[in-house]
Design an enzyme around this catalytic site. Sequence first.
Site, mmCIF file in Angstrom:
data_model
loop_
_atom_site.group_PDB
_atom_site.id
_atom_site.type_symbol
_atom_site.label_atom_id
_atom_site.label_comp_id
_atom_site.label_asym_id
_atom_site.label_seq_id
_atom_site.Cartn_x
_atom_site.Cartn_y
_atom_site.Cartn_z
ATOM 1 N N GLU A 186 0.934 -2.406 10.249
ATOM 2 C CA GLU A 186 0.250 -3.323 9.343
ATOM 3 C C GLU A 186 0.992 -4.663 9.307
ATOM 4 O O GLU A 186 2.184 -4.716 9.000
ATOM 5 C CB GLU A 186 0.199 -2.740 7.929
ATOM 6 C CG GLU A 186 -0.674 -1.498 7.781
ATOM 7 C CD GLU A 186 -2.134 -1.831 7.580
ATOM 8 O OE1 GLU A 186 -2.500 -3.024 7.723
ATOM 9 O OE2 GLU A 186 -2.912 -0.906 7.285
ATOM 10 N N GLU A 216 -9.729 1.457 -2.832
ATOM 11 C CA GLU A 216 -10.034 2.497 -1.854
ATOM 12 C C GLU A 216 -8.904 3.517 -1.815
ATOM 13 O O GLU A 216 -7.744 3.171 -1.624
ATOM 14 C CB GLU A 216 -10.203 1.874 -0.466
ATOM 15 C CG GLU A 216 -10.394 2.901 0.641
ATOM 16 C CD GLU A 216 -9.817 2.459 1.965
ATOM 17 O OE1 GLU A 216 -9.346 3.335 2.717
ATOM 18 O OE2 GLU A 216 -9.823 1.244 2.235
ATOM 19 N N ARG A 261 1.029 2.912 10.850
ATOM 20 C CA ARG A 261 0.177 1.759 11.139
ATOM 21 C C ARG A 261 1.054 0.516 11.186
ATOM 22 O O ARG A 261 1.809 0.258 10.250
ATOM 23 C CB ARG A 261 -0.891 1.581 10.055
ATOM 24 C CG ARG A 261 -1.803 2.784 9.836
ATOM 25 C CD ARG A 261 -2.838 2.911 10.922
ATOM 26 N NE ARG A 261 -3.583 4.143 10.804
ATOM 27 C CZ ARG A 261 -4.717 4.283 10.096
ATOM 28 N NH1 ARG A 261 -5.205 3.252 9.440
ATOM 29 N NH2 ARG A 261 -5.343 5.444 10.061
ATOM 30 N N ARG A 289 -0.205 -2.760 -1.530
ATOM 31 C CA ARG A 289 -0.948 -1.530 -1.233
ATOM 32 C C ARG A 289 -0.813 -1.071 0.221
ATOM 33 O O ARG A 289 -1.447 -0.105 0.616
ATOM 34 C CB ARG A 289 -2.428 -1.714 -1.584
ATOM 35 C CG ARG A 289 -3.096 -2.871 -0.879
ATOM 36 C CD ARG A 289 -4.456 -3.180 -1.450
ATOM 37 N NE ARG A 289 -5.480 -2.259 -0.998
ATOM 38 C CZ ARG A 289 -6.755 -2.326 -1.358
ATOM 39 N NH1 ARG A 289 -7.144 -3.260 -2.212
ATOM 40 N NH2 ARG A 289 -7.637 -1.470 -0.908
ATOM 41 N N HIS A 290 0.005 -1.757 1.017
ATOM 42 C CA HIS A 290 0.126 -1.415 2.435
ATOM 43 C C HIS A 290 1.505 -0.859 2.766
ATOM 44 O O HIS A 290 2.525 -1.316 2.237
ATOM 45 C CB HIS A 290 -0.143 -2.649 3.313
ATOM 46 C CG HIS A 290 -1.585 -3.043 3.361
ATOM 47 N ND1 HIS A 290 -2.097 -4.069 2.628
ATOM 48 C CD2 HIS A 290 -2.615 -2.519 4.061
ATOM 49 C CE1 HIS A 290 -3.401 -4.178 2.868
ATOM 50 N NE2 HIS A 290 -3.735 -3.253 3.737
ATOM 51 N N ARG A 346 -0.947 6.331 -2.251
ATOM 52 C CA ARG A 346 -1.972 5.516 -2.913
ATOM 53 C C ARG A 346 -2.608 6.284 -4.066
ATOM 54 O O ARG A 346 -2.895 5.709 -5.126
ATOM 55 C CB ARG A 346 -3.032 5.081 -1.899
ATOM 56 C CG ARG A 346 -3.965 4.027 -2.448
ATOM 57 C CD ARG A 346 -4.871 3.439 -1.384
ATOM 58 N NE ARG A 346 -4.181 2.495 -0.516
ATOM 59 C CZ ARG A 346 -4.806 1.611 0.260
ATOM 60 N NH1 ARG A 346 -6.123 1.562 0.271
ATOM 61 N NH2 ARG A 346 -4.106 0.792 1.029
ATOM 62 N N SER A 367 -10.779 7.267 3.324
ATOM 63 C CA SER A 367 -11.999 7.160 4.112
ATOM 64 C C SER A 367 -12.353 8.516 4.691
ATOM 65 O O SER A 367 -11.499 9.385 4.841
ATOM 66 C CB SER A 367 -11.805 6.155 5.259
ATOM 67 O OG SER A 367 -11.569 4.861 4.755
#
Length: 441
Positions: free
Chosen positions: A220, A364, A218, A226-227, A415, A367
């Site tokens: 980002e 989170e 990604r 957290r990324h 994570r 997903s």
Amino acid sequence: MVKNDERKIIVSSVWISDLPKYVGQEVTVKGWVHRLRKVSNRLVFILFKDRSGLVQGVVSGRPDWLAEVVTEAAVEVVAQVTATEQQASGVELQVREIRVVGLVLKELPFELNQEEISAGLELQLDHRVLTLRHPKTQSIFKVQDEIVHAFRTFMRRASFTEIYTPKIVASGTEGGSELFEIKYFESKAYLAQSPQFYKQMVMGGGLQRVYEVGYAYRAEQSNTSRHLSEFLSLDIEMGFIQGLEDVLQVQEELLRFLMVHLQEHCAAELALFNVTLPTVGHIPRLRLKEIAAILQKEYGKELAELDLDSEGERLIGEYVKKKYDSDFLFATHYGRANRAMYTQPSPDDPETSESFDLIYKGMEMNSGAQRVHELTVLEDNIRYKGLDPAGFAHYLEIFSYGMPPHGGFAIGAARLTLKILGLDNIREAVLFPRDRYRTSP
């Protein structure tokens, strides 16, 4: 013909963790010097380490080879194993000889023989391979290894097939601009944001239940704790579901299996971080509209849309811990506008989707969703996202040939490791992290 279980693995040394089995015997241990302590001119204590643990060695007299032994040198130690109540392992080594097989040629950038590495995270990451000599840092990746092992074990037992999907793709799966464009011969391509299209296609193609352990990418723009730009994703997709609840139950059972597995196989590593693993019971389910009402009433926080930001995740995590005594929450039915085009719209509320996030201790974790399986609905969803179905012909093909109701989820391994061990930054849970500013080592 020799069967696998009949083969003998030939070794020329003993793991430190196995030394209690060799009391009274002479052994060879291969590893590194962790610490030296000179008691007198004729007595030196040396702490040795290998991937399995630490052991103290006792050197008596003034042997010539002792002058070459320094901290972090790679060594082969020939010694007698003796029992002792003074060491936690119950043994120590009466050293007869140390052979230095790997010299230390430079001054260390930071000390590795203290309880914690007293250097900033950036400096540690610049010298990542050295940090792995530290027992606590090494334990992070032993725990992560067991997380992935438990994931694979659970999935195989549940009749899932492991697949391996391309990481060079012609288009994105998530939409938006978070794509890494690459030059691909005379054209351009992208690094895969997820294996989503492929796992749906393979599931519908006949394998029915599939999983993958693979990297995703990604672009980002965020530079937070957290990324990541590259992350290890644990993905599943399952066909012939009755609805979203089937997917939630699989993840709930996976988490239950995972926590028991880690307790059985990582007790020593967890103890280094003072971690007590949670018991996974029935995980509460709350719809986003319910969560919005709770956040407004309990914390005065308004949600601008049917989605959660990091503060919302933290607050609802606090509420669920207090209300249900649970570290976990399934936050379900996010806004249709906030989920990918392959997410099933909710039949009872056109504003929402049959989707969820797992919230673990206020963050989170992953997903998931029930996916669209009807071609016309999927094409409408693609247009709803401002895209042209013609650009997804290869993905859409299987939807014309008996695509069953299906769903799945994806967990970020780093994570999950972060939250289980209580780390401060996700990059601590990645061997060689890739983020907004780091592409080396």
